[in-house]
Design a protein around this motif. Sequence first.
Motif, PDB file in Angstrom:
ATOM      1  N   PRO A 210       0.817  -1.236   0.000  1.00 54.98           N
ATOM      2  CA  PRO A 210       0.000   0.000   0.000  1.00 54.98           C
ATOM      3  C   PRO A 210       0.846   1.279   0.000  1.00 54.98           C
ATOM      4  N   LYS A 211       1.915   1.300   0.803  1.00 54.91           N
ATOM      5  CA  LYS A 211       2.712   2.529   0.863  1.00 54.91           C
ATOM      6  C   LYS A 211       3.530   2.744  -0.415  1.00 54.91           C
ATOM      7  N   VAL A 212       3.964   1.640  -1.069  1.00 54.56           N
ATOM      8  CA  VAL A 212       4.682   1.776  -2.338  1.00 54.56           C
ATOM      9  C   VAL A 212       3.726   2.251  -3.428  1.00 54.56           C
ATOM     10  N   GLU A 213       2.514   1.685  -3.444  1.00 54.30           N
ATOM     11  CA  GLU A 213       1.505   2.099  -4.434  1.00 54.30           C
ATOM     12  C   GLU A 213       1.174   3.573  -4.278  1.00 54.30           C
ATOM     13  N   LEU A 214       1.051   4.033  -3.040  1.00 54.18           N
ATOM     14  CA  LEU A 214       0.763   5.452  -2.791  1.00 54.18           C
ATOM     15  C   LEU A 214       1.946   6.316  -3.227  1.00 54.18           C
ATOM     16  N   PHE A 223       3.888  15.168  -8.553  1.00 55.59           N
ATOM     17  CA  PHE A 223       5.310  15.363  -8.284  1.00 55.59           C
ATOM     18  C   PHE A 223       5.623  16.801  -7.858  1.00 55.59           C
ATOM     19  N   GLU A 224       5.011  17.764  -8.520  1.00 54.29           N
ATOM     20  CA  GLU A 224       5.285  19.173  -8.198  1.00 54.29           C
ATOM     21  C   GLU A 224       4.840  19.510  -6.781  1.00 54.29           C
ATOM     22  N   GLN A 225       3.646  19.023  -6.399  1.00 54.43           N
ATOM     23  CA  GLN A 225       3.175  19.281  -5.040  1.00 54.43           C
ATOM     24  C   GLN A 225       4.069  18.590  -4.013  1.00 54.43           C
ATOM     25  N   PHE A 226       4.589  17.409  -4.373  1.00 56.36           N
ATOM     26  CA  PHE A 226       5.496  16.696  -3.466  1.00 56.36           C
ATOM     27  C   PHE A 226       6.802  17.465  -3.283  1.00 56.36           C
ATOM     28  N   THR A 227       7.389  17.961  -4.390  1.00 59.32           N
ATOM     29  CA  THR A 227       8.664  18.688  -4.298  1.00 59.32           C
ATOM     30  C   THR A 227       8.525  19.986  -3.519  1.00 59.32           C
ATOM     31  N   LYS A 228       7.345  20.582  -3.580  1.00 59.36           N
ATOM     32  CA  LYS A 228       7.111  21.838  -2.847  1.00 59.36           C
ATOM     33  C   LYS A 228       6.601  21.589  -1.434  1.00 59.36           C
ATOM     34  N   LYS A 229       6.481  20.296  -1.071  1.00 64.82           N
ATOM     35  CA  LYS A 229       6.062  19.892   0.264  1.00 64.82           C
ATOM     36  C   LYS A 229       4.693  20.449   0.655  1.00 64.82           C
ATOM     37  N   HIS A 230       3.778  20.439  -0.297  1.00 66.25           N
ATOM     38  CA  HIS A 230       2.402  20.835  -0.018  1.00 66.25           C
ATOM     39  C   HIS A 230       1.649  19.607   0.502  1.00 66.25           C
ATOM     40  N   GLU A 242      -2.525  11.436   7.476  1.00 62.08           N
ATOM     41  CA  GLU A 242      -1.161  11.964   7.602  1.00 62.08           C
ATOM     42  C   GLU A 242      -0.159  10.839   7.800  1.00 62.08           C
ATOM     43  N   SER A 243      -0.577   9.786   8.516  1.00 59.89           N
ATOM     44  CA  SER A 243       0.304   8.645   8.765  1.00 59.89           C
ATOM     45  C   SER A 243       0.622   7.893   7.474  1.00 59.89           C
ATOM     46  N   GLU A 244      -0.398   7.730   6.613  1.00 54.93           N
ATOM     47  CA  GLU A 244      -0.183   7.049   5.330  1.00 54.93           C
ATOM     48  C   GLU A 244       0.754   7.852   4.436  1.00 54.93           C
ATOM     49  N   LEU A 245       0.563   9.172   4.453  1.00 58.62           N
ATOM     50  CA  LEU A 245       1.445  10.035   3.664  1.00 58.62           C
ATOM     51  C   LEU A 245       2.885   9.939   4.171  1.00 58.62           C
ATOM     52  N   LYS A 246       3.038   9.901   5.481  1.00 56.34           N
ATOM     53  CA  LYS A 246       4.365   9.813   6.077  1.00 56.34           C
ATOM     54  C   LYS A 246       5.068   8.528   5.647  1.00 56.34           C
ATOM     55  N   ASP A 247       4.332   7.399   5.618  1.00 58.93           N
ATOM     56  CA  ASP A 247       4.908   6.119   5.199  1.00 58.93           C
ATOM     57  C   ASP A 247       5.341   6.160   3.730  1.00 58.93           C
ATOM     58  N   ALA A 248       4.505   6.781   2.885  1.00 53.96           N
ATOM     59  CA  ALA A 248       4.826   6.872   1.457  1.00 53.96           C
ATOM     60  C   ALA A 248       6.067   7.736   1.230  1.00 53.96           C
ATOM     61  N   ILE A 249       6.132   8.848   1.946  1.00 56.33           N
ATOM     62  CA  ILE A 249       7.291   9.742   1.823  1.00 56.33           C
ATOM     63  C   ILE A 249       8.555   9.037   2.318  1.00 56.33           C
ATOM     64  N   HIS A 250       8.401   8.224   3.345  1.00 57.54           N
ATOM     65  CA  HIS A 250       9.538   7.455   3.875  1.00 57.54           C
ATOM     66  C   HIS A 250      10.097   6.531   2.784  1.00 57.54           C
ATOM     67  N   GLU A 251       9.212   5.924   1.990  1.00 56.80           N
ATOM     68  CA  GLU A 251       9.634   5.067   0.882  1.00 56.80           C
ATOM     69  C   GLU A 251      10.404   5.879  -0.168  1.00 56.80           C
ATOM     70  N   ILE A 252       9.878   7.053  -0.477  1.00 55.99           N
ATOM     71  CA  ILE A 252      10.512   7.904  -1.503  1.00 55.99           C
ATOM     72  C   ILE A 252      11.882   8.381  -1.041  1.00 55.99           C
ATOM     73  N   GLU A 253      12.004   8.727   0.234  1.00 49.36           N
ATOM     74  CA  GLU A 253      13.270   9.254   0.765  1.00 49.36           C
ATOM     75  C   GLU A 253      14.392   8.215   0.725  1.00 49.36           C
ATOM     76  N   HIS A 254      14.031   6.940   0.641  1.00 46.75           N
ATOM     77  CA  HIS A 254      15.050   5.890   0.607  1.00 46.75           C
ATOM     78  C   HIS A 254      15.452   5.502  -0.819  1.00 46.75           C
ATOM     79  N   LEU A 255      14.943   6.249  -1.818  1.00 51.59           N
ATOM     80  CA  LEU A 255      15.341   5.992  -3.203  1.00 51.59           C
ATOM     81  C   LEU A 255      16.646   6.717  -3.505  1.00 51.59           C
TER      82      LEU A 255
END
Length: 486
Positions: A210-214, A223-230, A242-255
Amino acid sequence: MLKQQLQFKLSQKLSPQQIQLMKLIQLPTQAFEQRLKQELEENPALESGKETDNEFDSDYENSSDDDYNDNESITAEDINVDDYLSDDEIPDYRTQSNNYSGDEEEKTMPYAAGISFTQHLINQLNTYRLTDEEREIAEFLVGSVDESGYIRRNLSDIMDDLAFTQNVYTTEDKIERVLNIVHQLDPAGVGARNLQECLSIQLHRKEKSPKVELAIQIIDKAFEQFTKKHYKKLIQKFDITESELKDAIHEIEHLNPKPGGSYSGSNRIVEHIIPDFAIKIVDGELELTLNGRNAPELHVSKEYSNMLKGYKAAKDKSKSQKDAVLFIKQKLDAAKWFIEAIKQRQQTLFITMSAIMHYQKEYFLTGDELKLKPMILKDVADEIQMDVSTVSRVANSKYVDTPYGTKLIKEFFSESMKNEQGEDVSTREIKKILETVIEEENKKKPLTDEALATILKNKGYPIARRTVAKYREQLDIPVARLRKKI
Protein backbone atom coordinates in the motif's frame (compact mmCIF):
# COMPACT_ATOMS: atom_id res chain seq x y z
CA MET A 1 55.64 60.07 -37.59
CA LEU A 2 58.10 57.96 -35.62
CA LYS A 3 58.81 58.96 -32.07
CA GLN A 4 61.38 57.58 -29.64
CA GLN A 5 61.06 57.83 -25.94
CA LEU A 6 63.05 56.54 -22.95
CA GLN A 7 61.00 55.12 -20.11
CA PHE A 8 62.11 53.73 -16.75
CA LYS A 9 60.02 51.04 -15.18
CA LEU A 10 60.52 49.32 -11.83
CA SER A 11 59.23 45.76 -11.74
CA GLN A 12 59.70 42.71 -9.57
CA LYS A 13 59.86 39.22 -11.00
CA LEU A 14 60.11 35.90 -9.24
CA SER A 15 63.11 33.79 -10.16
CA PRO A 16 62.50 30.21 -11.32
CA GLN A 17 63.88 29.00 -7.98
CA GLN A 18 61.38 31.15 -6.05
CA ILE A 19 58.51 29.86 -8.20
CA GLN A 20 59.65 26.28 -7.60
CA LEU A 21 59.77 26.92 -3.84
CA MET A 22 56.24 28.35 -3.89
CA LYS A 23 55.06 25.24 -5.71
CA LEU A 24 56.74 23.00 -3.13
CA ILE A 25 55.05 24.88 -0.28
CA GLN A 26 51.67 24.48 -1.96
CA LEU A 27 51.94 20.69 -2.26
CA PRO A 28 50.17 18.52 0.36
CA THR A 29 52.07 15.57 1.82
CA GLN A 30 51.17 12.94 -0.78
CA ALA A 31 51.87 15.19 -3.77
CA PHE A 32 55.11 16.36 -2.11
CA GLU A 33 56.28 12.74 -1.84
CA GLN A 34 55.64 12.26 -5.56
CA ARG A 35 57.61 15.43 -6.35
CA LEU A 36 60.45 14.23 -4.11
CA LYS A 37 60.48 10.84 -5.81
CA GLN A 38 60.58 12.52 -9.23
CA GLU A 39 63.55 14.70 -8.23
CA LEU A 40 65.47 11.71 -6.85
CA GLU A 41 64.90 9.83 -10.12
CA GLU A 42 65.92 12.76 -12.32
CA ASN A 43 68.98 13.89 -10.36
CA PRO A 44 71.56 11.17 -9.61
CA ALA A 45 73.55 13.66 -7.52
CA LEU A 46 70.70 13.76 -4.97
CA GLU A 47 70.31 10.89 -2.50
CA SER A 48 67.93 10.13 0.35
CA GLY A 49 68.77 8.72 3.76
CA LYS A 50 71.43 9.60 6.31
CA GLU A 51 74.88 10.62 5.11
CA THR A 52 77.58 8.81 7.09
CA ASP A 53 80.36 11.19 6.06
CA ASN A 54 79.37 14.79 5.45
CA GLU A 55 82.88 15.90 4.47
CA PHE A 56 81.86 16.65 0.90
CA ASP A 57 78.69 18.45 1.95
CA SER A 58 80.70 20.95 3.94
CA ASP A 59 83.31 21.21 1.17
CA TYR A 60 80.62 21.84 -1.39
CA GLU A 61 78.78 24.33 0.82
CA ASN A 62 81.97 26.36 1.35
CA SER A 63 83.18 26.16 -2.22
CA SER A 64 82.46 28.77 -4.85
CA ASP A 65 81.68 28.36 -8.52
CA ASP A 66 85.24 29.41 -9.26
CA ASP A 67 86.50 26.18 -7.70
CA TYR A 68 84.87 24.29 -10.55
CA ASN A 69 85.51 26.87 -13.24
CA ASP A 70 89.21 27.34 -12.51
CA ASN A 71 91.32 27.21 -15.70
CA GLU A 72 94.26 25.32 -14.22
CA SER A 73 92.37 22.66 -12.33
CA ILE A 74 89.85 21.36 -14.81
CA THR A 75 90.83 22.52 -18.27
CA ALA A 76 93.54 21.71 -20.73
CA GLU A 77 95.30 24.07 -23.11
CA ASP A 78 94.11 27.16 -21.21
CA ILE A 79 90.43 26.55 -21.95
CA ASN A 80 88.14 28.28 -19.46
CA VAL A 81 85.28 26.11 -18.24
CA ASP A 82 83.22 29.31 -17.93
CA ASP A 83 82.78 28.91 -21.69
CA TYR A 84 80.88 25.74 -20.93
CA LEU A 85 78.84 27.49 -18.26
CA SER A 86 77.81 30.38 -20.47
CA ASP A 87 74.26 31.70 -20.72
CA ASP A 88 73.71 29.30 -23.60
CA GLU A 89 74.23 26.37 -21.27
CA ILE A 90 72.41 27.43 -18.11
CA PRO A 91 71.15 24.37 -16.24
CA ASP A 92 67.53 23.51 -16.99
CA TYR A 93 66.41 23.78 -13.37
CA ARG A 94 67.33 27.49 -13.37
CA THR A 95 65.31 28.37 -16.43
CA GLN A 96 62.29 26.12 -16.38
CA SER A 97 59.26 27.53 -14.63
CA ASN A 98 55.50 27.34 -14.85
CA ASN A 99 53.78 30.69 -14.42
CA TYR A 100 50.31 29.35 -15.08
CA SER A 101 47.71 29.24 -12.35
CA GLY A 102 47.15 26.19 -10.21
CA ASP A 103 43.99 25.39 -12.19
CA GLU A 104 46.05 24.91 -15.33
CA GLU A 105 48.70 22.67 -13.86
CA GLU A 106 48.90 19.15 -15.14
CA LYS A 107 47.77 16.85 -12.38
CA THR A 108 48.28 13.11 -12.38
CA MET A 109 46.41 10.91 -9.97
CA PRO A 110 45.87 7.15 -9.96
CA TYR A 111 42.53 5.79 -11.10
CA ALA A 112 40.76 2.95 -9.38
CA ALA A 113 40.67 -0.30 -11.30
CA GLY A 114 37.47 -1.73 -12.75
CA ILE A 115 35.27 -1.56 -15.82
CA SER A 116 33.56 1.69 -16.76
CA PHE A 117 29.94 2.45 -15.92
CA THR A 118 29.05 2.39 -19.63
CA GLN A 119 30.66 -1.02 -20.12
CA HIS A 120 28.81 -2.30 -17.06
CA LEU A 121 25.50 -1.35 -18.72
CA ILE A 122 26.49 -2.77 -22.12
CA ASN A 123 27.38 -6.08 -20.48
CA GLN A 124 23.83 -6.25 -19.14
CA LEU A 125 22.39 -5.58 -22.62
CA ASN A 126 24.01 -8.84 -23.75
CA THR A 127 21.42 -10.73 -21.68
CA TYR A 128 18.52 -9.30 -23.73
CA ARG A 129 17.29 -10.62 -27.08
CA LEU A 130 17.51 -7.58 -29.38
CA THR A 131 17.52 -7.01 -33.14
CA ASP A 132 20.60 -5.41 -34.70
CA GLU A 133 18.80 -2.08 -34.94
CA GLU A 134 17.57 -2.24 -31.35
CA ARG A 135 21.06 -3.12 -30.12
CA GLU A 136 22.59 -0.12 -31.92
CA ILE A 137 19.94 2.15 -30.43
CA ALA A 138 20.36 0.61 -26.96
CA GLU A 139 24.16 1.00 -27.02
CA PHE A 140 23.80 4.60 -28.20
CA LEU A 141 21.36 5.31 -25.34
CA VAL A 142 23.71 3.68 -22.83
CA GLY A 143 26.55 5.80 -24.23
CA SER A 144 24.42 8.90 -23.56
CA VAL A 145 24.01 8.09 -19.86
CA ASP A 146 25.93 10.60 -17.71
CA GLU A 147 27.82 9.79 -14.51
CA SER A 148 24.69 10.41 -12.42
CA GLY A 149 22.79 7.79 -14.42
CA TYR A 150 20.59 10.16 -16.46
CA ILE A 151 20.00 10.67 -20.19
CA ARG A 152 19.58 14.43 -20.34
CA ARG A 153 18.67 14.69 -24.02
CA ASN A 154 15.44 14.87 -26.01
CA LEU A 155 14.46 11.79 -28.01
CA SER A 156 14.32 13.95 -31.17
CA ASP A 157 17.99 14.94 -30.67
CA ILE A 158 18.95 11.32 -30.10
CA MET A 159 17.07 10.31 -33.27
CA ASP A 160 18.98 12.92 -35.30
CA ASP A 161 22.33 11.83 -33.84
CA LEU A 162 21.60 8.20 -34.64
CA ALA A 163 20.96 9.15 -38.26
CA PHE A 164 24.03 11.39 -38.63
CA THR A 165 26.61 9.44 -36.61
CA GLN A 166 25.43 5.81 -36.71
CA ASN A 167 23.54 5.82 -40.01
CA VAL A 168 20.51 4.42 -38.14
CA TYR A 169 17.19 5.88 -39.32
CA THR A 170 14.48 5.23 -36.78
CA THR A 171 11.53 6.86 -35.01
CA GLU A 172 11.01 8.38 -31.58
CA ASP A 173 8.51 5.63 -30.74
CA LYS A 174 11.11 2.91 -31.40
CA ILE A 175 13.71 4.79 -29.35
CA GLU A 176 11.13 5.06 -26.54
CA ARG A 177 10.57 1.27 -26.62
CA VAL A 178 14.31 0.57 -26.47
CA LEU A 179 14.67 3.15 -23.68
CA ASN A 180 12.17 1.12 -21.63
CA ILE A 181 14.57 -1.82 -21.95
CA VAL A 182 17.46 0.38 -20.73
CA HIS A 183 15.28 1.31 -17.75
CA GLN A 184 15.34 -2.38 -16.74
CA LEU A 185 19.11 -2.34 -16.28
CA ASP A 186 20.85 -2.03 -12.91
CA PRO A 187 21.24 0.15 -10.94
CA ALA A 188 17.49 0.85 -10.79
CA GLY A 189 16.60 4.23 -12.26
CA VAL A 190 19.44 4.34 -14.78
CA GLY A 191 18.56 5.96 -18.13
CA ALA A 192 15.89 8.25 -16.65
CA ARG A 193 15.43 11.62 -18.32
CA ASN A 194 14.60 13.51 -15.13
CA LEU A 195 14.29 13.02 -11.37
CA GLN A 196 10.58 12.21 -11.53
CA GLU A 197 11.13 9.38 -14.02
CA CYS A 198 14.14 8.12 -12.03
CA LEU A 199 12.12 7.82 -8.79
CA SER A 200 9.16 6.31 -10.63
CA ILE A 201 11.32 3.58 -12.22
CA GLN A 202 12.73 2.63 -8.83
CA LEU A 203 9.31 2.52 -7.17
CA HIS A 204 7.80 0.36 -9.95
CA ARG A 205 10.58 -2.20 -9.37
CA LYS A 206 9.85 -2.43 -5.64
CA GLU A 207 7.70 -5.15 -4.13
CA LYS A 208 4.12 -3.89 -4.19
CA SER A 209 2.54 -2.74 -0.91
CA PRO A 210 0.00 0.00 0.00
CA LYS A 211 2.71 2.53 0.86
CA VAL A 212 4.68 1.78 -2.34
CA GLU A 213 1.50 2.10 -4.43
CA LEU A 214 0.76 5.45 -2.79
CA ALA A 215 4.35 6.60 -3.37
CA ILE A 216 3.99 5.74 -7.08
CA GLN A 217 0.76 7.76 -7.25
CA ILE A 218 2.45 10.75 -5.58
CA ILE A 219 5.49 10.70 -7.90
CA ASP A 220 3.52 10.02 -11.12
CA LYS A 221 0.55 12.32 -10.51
CA ALA A 222 1.56 14.96 -7.95
CA PHE A 223 5.31 15.36 -8.28
CA GLU A 224 5.28 19.17 -8.20
CA GLN A 225 3.18 19.28 -5.04
CA PHE A 226 5.50 16.70 -3.47
CA THR A 227 8.66 18.69 -4.30
CA LYS A 228 7.11 21.84 -2.85
CA LYS A 229 6.06 19.89 0.26
CA HIS A 230 2.40 20.83 -0.02
CA TYR A 231 1.43 17.98 2.28
CA LYS A 232 -2.14 19.19 3.01
CA LYS A 233 -2.90 19.24 -0.72
CA LEU A 234 -1.52 15.71 -1.10
CA ILE A 235 -3.70 14.46 1.79
CA GLN A 236 -6.78 16.00 0.17
CA LYS A 237 -5.91 14.86 -3.37
CA PHE A 238 -5.44 11.17 -2.47
CA ASP A 239 -7.88 11.13 0.49
CA ILE A 240 -5.33 9.66 2.87
CA THR A 241 -4.27 10.13 6.46
CA GLU A 242 -1.16 11.96 7.60
CA SER A 243 0.30 8.64 8.76
CA GLU A 244 -0.18 7.05 5.33
CA LEU A 245 1.44 10.03 3.66
CA LYS A 246 4.36 9.81 6.08
CA ASP A 247 4.91 6.12 5.20
CA ALA A 248 4.83 6.87 1.46
CA ILE A 249 7.29 9.74 1.82
CA HIS A 250 9.54 7.45 3.88
CA GLU A 251 9.63 5.07 0.88
CA ILE A 252 10.51 7.90 -1.50
CA GLU A 253 13.27 9.25 0.77
CA HIS A 254 15.05 5.89 0.61
CA LEU A 255 15.34 5.99 -3.20
CA ASN A 256 18.57 6.94 -4.99
CA PRO A 257 18.28 10.26 -6.87
CA LYS A 258 21.60 9.57 -8.63
CA PRO A 259 21.64 5.88 -9.55
CA GLY A 260 24.91 6.20 -11.49
CA GLY A 261 26.77 7.82 -8.63
CA SER A 262 27.17 4.65 -6.60
CA TYR A 263 28.87 2.85 -9.50
CA SER A 264 30.75 5.56 -11.37
CA GLY A 265 32.03 6.94 -8.08
CA SER A 266 34.19 3.86 -7.60
CA ASN A 267 36.12 4.67 -10.80
CA ARG A 268 36.81 8.28 -10.00
CA ILE A 269 40.18 9.61 -8.93
CA VAL A 270 41.14 8.19 -5.57
CA GLU A 271 42.73 10.68 -3.21
CA HIS A 272 43.60 9.99 0.40
CA ILE A 273 43.97 12.74 2.96
CA ILE A 274 47.21 12.61 4.92
CA PRO A 275 47.52 15.26 7.68
CA ASP A 276 50.50 17.53 7.18
CA PHE A 277 50.57 18.52 10.86
CA ALA A 278 49.47 17.08 14.18
CA ILE A 279 48.36 19.04 17.23
CA LYS A 280 48.26 17.34 20.64
CA ILE A 281 47.42 18.62 24.10
CA VAL A 282 50.24 17.78 26.50
CA ASP A 283 49.87 18.89 30.13
CA GLY A 284 47.34 21.53 29.13
CA GLU A 285 49.59 22.99 26.44
CA LEU A 286 49.44 22.62 22.65
CA GLU A 287 52.17 20.67 20.90
CA LEU A 288 52.64 20.99 17.12
CA THR A 289 54.51 18.48 14.99
CA LEU A 290 55.15 18.33 11.26
CA ASN A 291 54.38 15.03 9.55
CA GLY A 292 57.73 13.22 9.21
CA ARG A 293 56.94 12.51 5.56
CA ASN A 294 57.35 16.24 4.96
CA ALA A 295 60.88 16.19 6.38
CA PRO A 296 62.93 13.72 4.31
CA GLU A 297 66.65 13.25 4.88
CA LEU A 298 68.51 14.26 1.73
CA HIS A 299 72.18 14.71 0.92
CA VAL A 300 74.44 15.31 -2.05
CA SER A 301 75.90 12.13 -3.58
CA LYS A 302 79.44 11.42 -2.35
CA GLU A 303 80.08 9.37 -5.48
CA TYR A 304 79.47 12.45 -7.62
CA SER A 305 81.83 14.51 -5.48
CA ASN A 306 84.58 11.94 -5.97
CA MET A 307 83.96 11.95 -9.73
CA LEU A 308 84.36 15.72 -9.77
CA LYS A 309 87.60 15.51 -7.77
CA GLY A 310 88.87 12.90 -10.19
CA TYR A 311 88.23 15.10 -13.20
CA LYS A 312 89.87 18.05 -11.46
CA ALA A 313 93.01 15.98 -10.76
CA ALA A 314 93.33 14.71 -14.35
CA LYS A 315 96.06 16.44 -16.41
CA ASP A 316 94.80 15.78 -19.93
CA LYS A 317 91.12 16.43 -20.48
CA SER A 318 89.12 15.45 -23.51
CA LYS A 319 85.96 17.20 -24.66
CA SER A 320 83.86 14.39 -23.17
CA GLN A 321 85.51 14.97 -19.80
CA LYS A 322 84.78 18.69 -20.02
CA ASP A 323 81.14 17.88 -20.81
CA ALA A 324 81.11 15.54 -17.82
CA VAL A 325 82.38 18.36 -15.56
CA LEU A 326 79.54 20.57 -16.77
CA PHE A 327 76.95 17.82 -16.24
CA ILE A 328 78.22 17.00 -12.74
CA LYS A 329 78.29 20.64 -11.67
CA GLN A 330 74.73 21.19 -12.88
CA LYS A 331 73.47 18.15 -11.00
CA LEU A 332 75.35 19.11 -7.83
CA ASP A 333 73.97 22.66 -8.00
CA ALA A 334 70.46 21.33 -8.53
CA ALA A 335 70.79 18.88 -5.63
CA LYS A 336 72.15 21.56 -3.33
CA TRP A 337 69.33 23.94 -4.24
CA PHE A 338 66.62 21.27 -3.83
CA ILE A 339 67.86 20.33 -0.35
CA GLU A 340 67.79 24.00 0.62
CA ALA A 341 64.28 24.39 -0.82
CA ILE A 342 63.03 21.42 1.22
CA LYS A 343 64.42 23.00 4.39
CA GLN A 344 62.74 26.31 3.57
CA ARG A 345 59.49 24.47 2.90
CA GLN A 346 59.62 22.71 6.28
CA GLN A 347 60.39 25.98 8.05
CA THR A 348 57.61 27.89 6.27
CA LEU A 349 55.01 25.20 6.97
CA PHE A 350 55.91 24.94 10.65
CA ILE A 351 56.07 28.69 11.28
CA THR A 352 52.75 29.30 9.52
CA MET A 353 50.88 26.50 11.30
CA SER A 354 52.41 27.49 14.64
CA ALA A 355 51.07 31.03 14.22
CA ILE A 356 47.61 29.70 13.33
CA MET A 357 47.66 27.32 16.32
CA HIS A 358 48.53 30.08 18.80
CA TYR A 359 46.00 32.47 17.23
CA GLN A 360 43.23 29.87 17.68
CA LYS A 361 44.58 28.48 20.97
CA GLU A 362 41.19 28.48 22.72
CA TYR A 363 39.63 26.41 19.95
CA PHE A 364 42.43 23.83 19.84
CA LEU A 365 42.27 23.42 23.62
CA THR A 366 38.49 22.95 23.74
CA GLY A 367 37.30 21.90 20.28
CA ASP A 368 34.42 24.36 20.61
CA GLU A 369 33.84 26.07 17.24
CA LEU A 370 32.27 29.00 19.11
CA LYS A 371 35.78 29.73 20.41
CA LEU A 372 37.16 30.29 16.89
CA LYS A 373 38.42 33.85 16.64
CA PRO A 374 38.01 35.96 13.47
CA MET A 375 41.16 35.38 11.42
CA ILE A 376 42.11 36.34 7.89
CA LEU A 377 45.23 35.53 5.87
CA LYS A 378 46.73 38.95 6.57
CA ASP A 379 46.58 38.38 10.33
CA VAL A 380 48.86 35.35 10.05
CA ALA A 381 51.04 36.92 7.33
CA ASP A 382 51.71 39.96 9.57
CA GLU A 383 52.50 37.69 12.51
CA ILE A 384 55.12 35.62 10.66
CA GLN A 385 56.23 38.49 8.39
CA MET A 386 55.58 36.60 5.18
CA ASP A 387 53.50 37.32 2.12
CA VAL A 388 49.75 36.68 2.17
CA SER A 389 50.10 34.41 -0.88
CA THR A 390 52.50 32.16 1.07
CA VAL A 391 50.01 31.77 3.92
CA SER A 392 47.28 31.07 1.36
CA ARG A 393 49.36 28.26 -0.19
CA VAL A 394 49.78 26.63 3.21
CA ALA A 395 46.14 27.05 4.24
CA ASN A 396 44.41 25.95 1.05
CA SER A 397 45.89 22.50 0.63
CA LYS A 398 47.07 21.33 4.06
CA TYR A 399 45.35 19.32 6.77
CA VAL A 400 46.01 19.15 10.49
CA ASP A 401 45.26 16.23 12.79
CA THR A 402 43.63 17.58 15.96
CA PRO A 403 42.08 15.87 19.00
CA TYR A 404 38.73 16.69 17.34
CA GLY A 405 39.43 15.15 13.93
CA THR A 406 41.39 15.99 10.78
CA LYS A 407 40.65 19.55 9.64
CA LEU A 408 41.45 21.56 6.52
CA ILE A 409 43.49 24.52 7.70
CA LYS A 410 41.56 27.09 5.67
CA GLU A 411 38.48 26.23 7.76
CA PHE A 412 40.03 28.12 10.68
CA PHE A 413 39.88 31.37 8.72
CA SER A 414 36.79 33.54 8.88
CA GLU A 415 35.75 37.17 8.65
CA SER A 416 34.62 39.18 11.64
CA MET A 417 31.56 41.19 12.58
CA LYS A 418 30.63 43.12 15.70
CA ASN A 419 28.01 41.90 18.16
CA GLU A 420 25.77 44.13 20.26
CA GLN A 421 28.58 44.63 22.78
CA GLY A 422 30.85 45.92 20.00
CA GLU A 423 33.13 42.86 20.20
CA ASP A 424 34.56 41.23 17.09
CA VAL A 425 33.10 37.76 16.61
CA SER A 426 33.81 35.19 13.92
CA THR A 427 31.25 34.55 11.20
CA ARG A 428 31.96 30.85 11.89
CA GLU A 429 30.54 31.38 15.38
CA ILE A 430 27.35 32.88 13.93
CA LYS A 431 27.00 30.03 11.41
CA LYS A 432 27.39 27.47 14.20
CA ILE A 433 24.62 29.12 16.23
CA LEU A 434 22.44 29.36 13.11
CA GLU A 435 22.99 25.67 12.40
CA THR A 436 22.06 24.77 16.01
CA VAL A 437 18.88 26.87 15.90
CA ILE A 438 17.75 25.19 12.68
CA GLU A 439 18.49 21.72 14.07
CA GLU A 440 16.30 22.44 17.10
CA GLU A 441 13.39 24.04 15.18
CA ASN A 442 9.94 22.48 14.87
CA LYS A 443 10.16 20.68 11.51
CA LYS A 444 6.39 20.94 11.05
CA LYS A 445 6.76 24.72 11.09
CA PRO A 446 10.36 25.54 10.06
CA LEU A 447 11.71 29.00 10.81
CA THR A 448 11.87 31.50 7.97
CA ASP A 449 15.01 33.56 7.36
CA GLU A 450 13.23 36.54 8.93
CA ALA A 451 12.48 34.53 12.07
CA LEU A 452 16.07 33.25 12.18
CA ALA A 453 17.39 36.82 11.93
CA THR A 454 15.18 37.81 14.89
CA ILE A 455 16.44 34.89 16.99
CA LEU A 456 20.07 35.73 16.21
CA LYS A 457 19.41 39.37 17.08
CA ASN A 458 17.98 38.30 20.45
CA LYS A 459 21.16 36.27 21.01
CA GLY A 460 23.25 39.40 20.43
CA TYR A 461 24.09 39.06 16.73
CA PRO A 462 22.33 41.83 14.78
CA ILE A 463 22.47 40.59 11.18
CA ALA A 464 20.09 41.22 8.29
CA ARG A 465 17.72 38.63 6.80
CA ARG A 466 19.69 38.52 3.53
CA THR A 467 22.86 37.78 5.53
CA VAL A 468 21.07 34.92 7.27
CA ALA A 469 20.07 33.59 3.83
CA LYS A 470 23.70 33.81 2.67
CA TYR A 471 25.02 31.94 5.71
CA ARG A 472 22.25 29.33 5.41
CA GLU A 473 23.19 28.68 1.76
CA GLN A 474 26.89 28.41 2.70
CA LEU A 475 25.89 25.76 5.25
CA ASP A 476 23.98 23.96 2.47
CA ILE A 477 20.68 24.25 4.39
CA PRO A 478 17.51 24.62 2.25
CA VAL A 479 14.81 27.27 2.72
CA ALA A 480 12.13 26.80 5.39
CA ARG A 481 9.55 25.29 3.02
CA LEU A 482 11.92 22.52 1.97
CA ARG A 483 12.85 21.72 5.59
CA LYS A 484 9.23 20.97 6.42
CA LYS A 485 8.36 17.48 7.65
CA ILE A 486 5.08 15.86 8.68
